[in-house]
Scaffold this active site. Structure first.
Site, PDB file in Angstrom:
ATOM      1  N   CYS A  87      50.845   0.643  40.952  1.00  0.00           N
ATOM      2  CA  CYS A  87      49.789   1.334  40.447  1.00  0.00           C
ATOM      3  C   CYS A  87      48.671   1.723  41.748  1.00  0.00           C
ATOM      4  CB  CYS A  87      49.342   0.547  39.168  1.00  0.00           C
ATOM      5  SG  CYS A  87      48.167   1.370  38.021  1.00  0.00           S
ATOM      6  N   CYS A 223      46.543   9.025  36.613  1.00  0.00           N
ATOM      7  CA  CYS A 223      47.244   8.404  36.935  1.00  0.00           C
ATOM      8  C   CYS A 223      48.181   8.046  38.837  1.00  0.00           C
ATOM      9  CB  CYS A 223      49.173   8.678  36.812  1.00  0.00           C
ATOM     10  SG  CYS A 223      50.726   7.498  37.036  1.00  0.00           S
TER      11      CYS A 223
END
Length: 298
Positions: A87, A223
């Site tokens: 991530c 993101c």
């Protein structure tokens, strides 16, 4: 969830992509799917796109082989409780937390993830951007992937940035519709565990605008790995040698920057803000209510 003691936590975001950080250095927490979904719930918990549990590499079986390279491991869970391997925004936020919590001084630090060790740079200025070295994305195939959303269907490119992405280049970001449901990706065998989908509009001169539907979460304001996947896809479709080495990637939640070196390795940079620090209270200690906030910062 365990009931041994109150659990330190932090909440923060990178361009609106928000996370909970649980400080569990000895790896004593045992989080199941229900725990994660409840904590990430915006009605029943603290609310977040994902959960980042920080454990020393020596205390987690997934990270023990990286203990000589990094002290801390980022155990990443999607909002639906599923495990995630990498991530980008989360890694940047974890870097900020490790400095604020006094585990590291500002500067460069190594962070272990399921996708490997990543270098994170955290400036001393709390308002300065945090960056993470993301490595070189790969385009492993398979070919002939399609994505269907709204009333459209487009060819997609499979990009791996430590986690899987299906990237679609579109002329208008409104075409995919509301993205309330996960886009349909075919063939199903291409992503047996699901994938994050990016819709990318290339404005030229290193400027991209992107919408994203994250695996296990839904549409999110931003993101980090998706920004890198979008850049990789645009470079794949165009003349890489003539392309810029620095990209501005705009999401609904704000702008991220992706720098690409001569070998194709990427560095992701952007804001990383902690908004709350506190302690989680085990559910069966307090009955109702899974947490209380000890301190918040605007």
């Amino acid at each position: 969830m365990n009931t041994y003691t109150d659990i330190p936590f932090a909440k923060g975001h990178g361009t609106g992509n928000d996370f909970l950080i649980l400080d569990d250095p000895h790896g004593r927490l045992r989080l199941n799917t229900a725990d994660v979904t409840r904590l990430c719930s915006r009605r029943e918990g603290l609310g977040a796109d994902g959960l980042l549990r920080l454990v020393r590499t020596t205390a987690h079986p997934d990270a023990s082989t990286m203990s000589r390279q990094a002290e801390w491991f980022m155990d990443y869970r999607n909002a639906d409780g599923s495990e995630g391997s990498m991530c980008g925004n989360g890694a940047r936020l974890v870097g900020r937390y490790l400095v604020v919590a006094g585990h590291y001084r500002p500067g460069r630090l190594a962070l272990a993830t399921r996708a490997g060790v990543r270098d994170v740079h955290v400036p001393a200025d709390p308002d300065a951007d945090v960056s993470v070295a993301m490595g070189r994305p790969t385009l492993p195939g398979p070919a002939d992937i399609t994505v269907t959303a709204g009333e459209g269907c487009w060819p997609a490119l499979h990009v791996d940035v430590g986690n899987p992405h299906a990237v679609v280049v579109v002329d208008d970001l409104a075409h995919p519709g509301t993205l309330g449901d996960a886009p349909a990706v075919a063939p199903a065998s291409a992503y047996p565990h699901g994938t994050t989908v990016e819709f990318v509009h290339d404005l030229g001169s290193g400027h991209l605008v992107v919408r994203v539907h994250e695996r296990g979460v839904g549409e999110t304001p931003s993101c980090g790995t998706g920004a890198c996947a979008a850049v990789a896809a645009v470079r794949h479709h165009g003349p890489q040698s003539a392309g810029p080495s620095c990209y501005a990637v705009d999401f609904p939640g704000g702008r991220l920057r992706v720098d690409v070196d001569a070998h194709g390795s990427m560095t992701l940079s952007g804001p990383a803000h902690l908004t709350a620090l506190g302690t989680l209270v085990p559910r069966d200690v307090r009955g109702s209510g899974i947490a209380r906030t000890a301190a918040a910062h605007a």
